[in-house]
Design a protein around this motif. Sequence first.
Motif, mmCIF file in Angstrom:
data_model
loop_
_atom_site.group_PDB
_atom_site.id
_atom_site.type_symbol
_atom_site.label_atom_id
_atom_site.label_comp_id
_atom_site.label_asym_id
_atom_site.label_seq_id
_atom_site.Cartn_x
_atom_site.Cartn_y
_atom_site.Cartn_z
ATOM 1 N N PHE A 55 0.829 -1.201 0.000
ATOM 2 C CA PHE A 55 0.000 0.000 0.000
ATOM 3 C C PHE A 55 0.868 1.257 0.000
ATOM 4 C CE2 PHE A 55 -2.184 3.488 2.103
ATOM 5 C CZ PHE A 55 -3.299 3.595 1.295
ATOM 6 N N ILE A 56 1.772 1.363 0.942
ATOM 7 C CA ILE A 56 2.544 2.584 1.131
ATOM 8 C C ILE A 56 3.450 2.900 -0.053
ATOM 9 C CG2 ILE A 56 4.341 3.667 2.551
ATOM 10 C CD1 ILE A 56 3.102 2.182 4.935
ATOM 11 N N ALA A 57 4.114 1.891 -0.600
ATOM 12 C CA ALA A 57 5.073 2.126 -1.681
ATOM 13 C C ALA A 57 4.649 1.502 -2.998
ATOM 14 C CB ALA A 57 6.446 1.583 -1.268
ATOM 15 N N GLY A 58 3.448 0.956 -3.041
ATOM 16 C CA GLY A 58 2.974 0.325 -4.267
ATOM 17 C C GLY A 58 2.526 1.338 -5.300
ATOM 18 N N PRO A 59 2.274 0.861 -6.490
ATOM 19 C CA PRO A 59 1.907 1.745 -7.600
ATOM 20 C C PRO A 59 0.708 2.651 -7.322
ATOM 21 C CG PRO A 59 2.299 -0.479 -8.395
ATOM 22 C CD PRO A 59 2.351 -0.532 -6.901
ATOM 23 N N SER A 60 -0.285 2.169 -6.603
ATOM 24 C CA SER A 60 -1.483 2.985 -6.377
ATOM 25 C C SER A 60 -1.183 4.243 -5.566
ATOM 26 C CB SER A 60 -2.570 2.161 -5.695
ATOM 27 O OG SER A 60 -2.109 1.648 -4.468
ATOM 28 N N MET A 61 -0.187 4.191 -4.707
ATOM 29 C CA MET A 61 0.187 5.367 -3.925
ATOM 30 C C MET A 61 1.347 6.128 -4.565
ATOM 31 S SD MET A 61 -1.351 6.046 -0.993
ATOM 32 C CE MET A 61 -2.958 5.943 -1.693
ATOM 33 N N GLU A 103 -12.566 10.968 -8.012
ATOM 34 C CA GLU A 103 -12.092 11.638 -6.809
ATOM 35 C C GLU A 103 -10.813 11.005 -6.265
ATOM 36 O OE1 GLU A 103 -13.347 14.488 -5.473
ATOM 37 O OE2 GLU A 103 -14.530 14.500 -7.308
ATOM 38 N N GLY A 104 -10.193 10.175 -7.083
ATOM 39 C CA GLY A 104 -8.939 9.562 -6.667
ATOM 40 C C GLY A 104 -9.116 8.594 -5.525
ATOM 41 N N SER A 105 -8.227 8.659 -4.555
ATOM 42 C CA SER A 105 -8.250 7.697 -3.450
ATOM 43 C C SER A 105 -9.460 7.869 -2.535
ATOM 44 C CB SER A 105 -6.965 7.783 -2.635
ATOM 45 O OG SER A 105 -6.844 9.059 -2.048
ATOM 46 N N ASN A 139 -16.097 3.668 -2.214
ATOM 47 C CA ASN A 139 -15.865 2.239 -2.458
ATOM 48 C C ASN A 139 -14.591 1.951 -3.240
ATOM 49 O OD1 ASN A 139 -18.328 1.531 -1.137
ATOM 50 N ND2 ASN A 139 -19.383 2.222 -2.980
ATOM 51 N N ASN A 140 -13.606 2.814 -3.125
ATOM 52 C CA ASN A 140 -12.331 2.593 -3.811
ATOM 53 C C ASN A 140 -11.663 1.353 -3.205
ATOM 54 O OD1 ASN A 140 -9.611 2.671 -4.705
ATOM 55 N ND2 ASN A 140 -9.753 4.862 -5.020
ATOM 56 N N PRO A 141 -11.327 0.350 -4.036
ATOM 57 C CA PRO A 141 -10.729 -0.883 -3.516
ATOM 58 C C PRO A 141 -9.352 -0.691 -2.885
ATOM 59 C CG PRO A 141 -10.745 -0.894 -5.918
ATOM 60 C CD PRO A 141 -11.515 0.316 -5.486
ATOM 61 N N ILE A 142 -8.757 0.466 -3.065
ATOM 62 C CA ILE A 142 -7.441 0.715 -2.478
ATOM 63 C C ILE A 142 -7.489 0.615 -0.956
ATOM 64 C CG2 ILE A 142 -7.607 3.222 -2.261
ATOM 65 C CD1 ILE A 142 -4.721 3.360 -3.233
ATOM 66 N N TRP A 143 -8.642 0.915 -0.362
ATOM 67 C CA TRP A 143 -8.742 0.900 1.096
ATOM 68 C C TRP A 143 -8.827 -0.520 1.644
ATOM 69 C CZ3 TRP A 143 -6.493 4.805 2.676
ATOM 70 C CH2 TRP A 143 -6.552 5.994 1.952
ATOM 71 N N VAL A 144 -9.272 -1.472 0.832
ATOM 72 C CA VAL A 144 -9.204 -2.885 1.228
ATOM 73 C C VAL A 144 -7.732 -3.297 1.258
ATOM 74 C CG1 VAL A 144 -9.810 -5.242 0.576
ATOM 75 C CG2 VAL A 144 -11.492 -3.409 0.335
ATOM 76 N N PHE A 151 -5.252 -1.288 1.729
ATOM 77 C CA PHE A 151 -4.693 -0.612 2.890
ATOM 78 C C PHE A 151 -4.925 -1.414 4.167
ATOM 79 C CE2 PHE A 151 -5.751 2.119 6.560
ATOM 80 C CZ PHE A 151 -4.525 2.727 6.775
ATOM 81 N N ALA A 152 -6.171 -1.846 4.371
ATOM 82 C CA ALA A 152 -6.517 -2.590 5.588
ATOM 83 C C ALA A 152 -5.710 -3.881 5.680
ATOM 84 C CB ALA A 152 -8.014 -2.888 5.614
ATOM 85 N N ARG A 153 -5.597 -4.591 4.579
ATOM 86 C CA ARG A 153 -4.822 -5.834 4.584
ATOM 87 C C ARG A 153 -3.342 -5.564 4.832
ATOM 88 N NH1 ARG A 153 -8.176 -8.041 -0.342
ATOM 89 N NH2 ARG A 153 -9.777 -9.153 0.819
ATOM 90 N N GLY A 154 -2.820 -4.532 4.208
ATOM 91 C CA GLY A 154 -1.398 -4.224 4.348
ATOM 92 C C GLY A 154 -1.019 -3.726 5.728
ATOM 93 N N MET A 155 -1.890 -2.967 6.350
ATOM 94 C CA MET A 155 -1.576 -2.362 7.641
ATOM 95 C C MET A 155 -1.952 -3.235 8.828
ATOM 96 S SD MET A 155 -0.074 0.250 6.554
ATOM 97 C CE MET A 155 0.144 1.395 7.881
#
Length: 177
Positions: free
Chosen positions: A102-108, A129-131, A135-140, A142-146
């Motif tokens: 999440f932190i250093a991946g392409p989406s961020m 609206e970006g991130s 319902n942006n899947p990036i937050w799933v 994020f939750a898994r990564g953190m």
Amino acid sequence: MHPAQAASPVLVWDVLTAYQRTCALYAAIELNLFGAVGAGAADAATLAQICGASERGTRILCDYLTILGLLEKKEGVYSHSPTSAAFLDPSSPACLASASQFIAGPSMYEPYLRLTEAVRHGRTVLPGEGSVEPNNPIWVEFARGMAPMMAPLAGPLASLVLQGRTGPVRVLDIAAG
């Protein structure tokens, strides 16, 4: 500027090259280099074979990680530093490697490559609206990564919050914080 401070290019240089450290760490995590080192100290040839990478590339990456303090090297053999053993070896319960996705991946990372454009226009360069798009899947992701970083805090925090309480409790989660 404080009168006692002399001008130095060190801060500028450190900021300009910071991405190199991020990219090296991200590559090592993607290659499972810290897992390979955790399985037993080894030379670059052995680590390269385990990680499916070139010996030269592995040696250069390991040497750089050694300079950063994330690995140790003695007589051509690499081993964990205390930091990598605790926080980067996948066998450690405190491993934070999953956060890198999440932190250093392409989406961020990729939107920062267009930061000048975002500043000029005063809005994200991402679609919609970006991130913060609903319902942006990036937050799933994020939750898994953190989760590994936050899991050790969850139990003690819950105990503190629930101390002396009985029955149902209502919780308001603000911004997944």
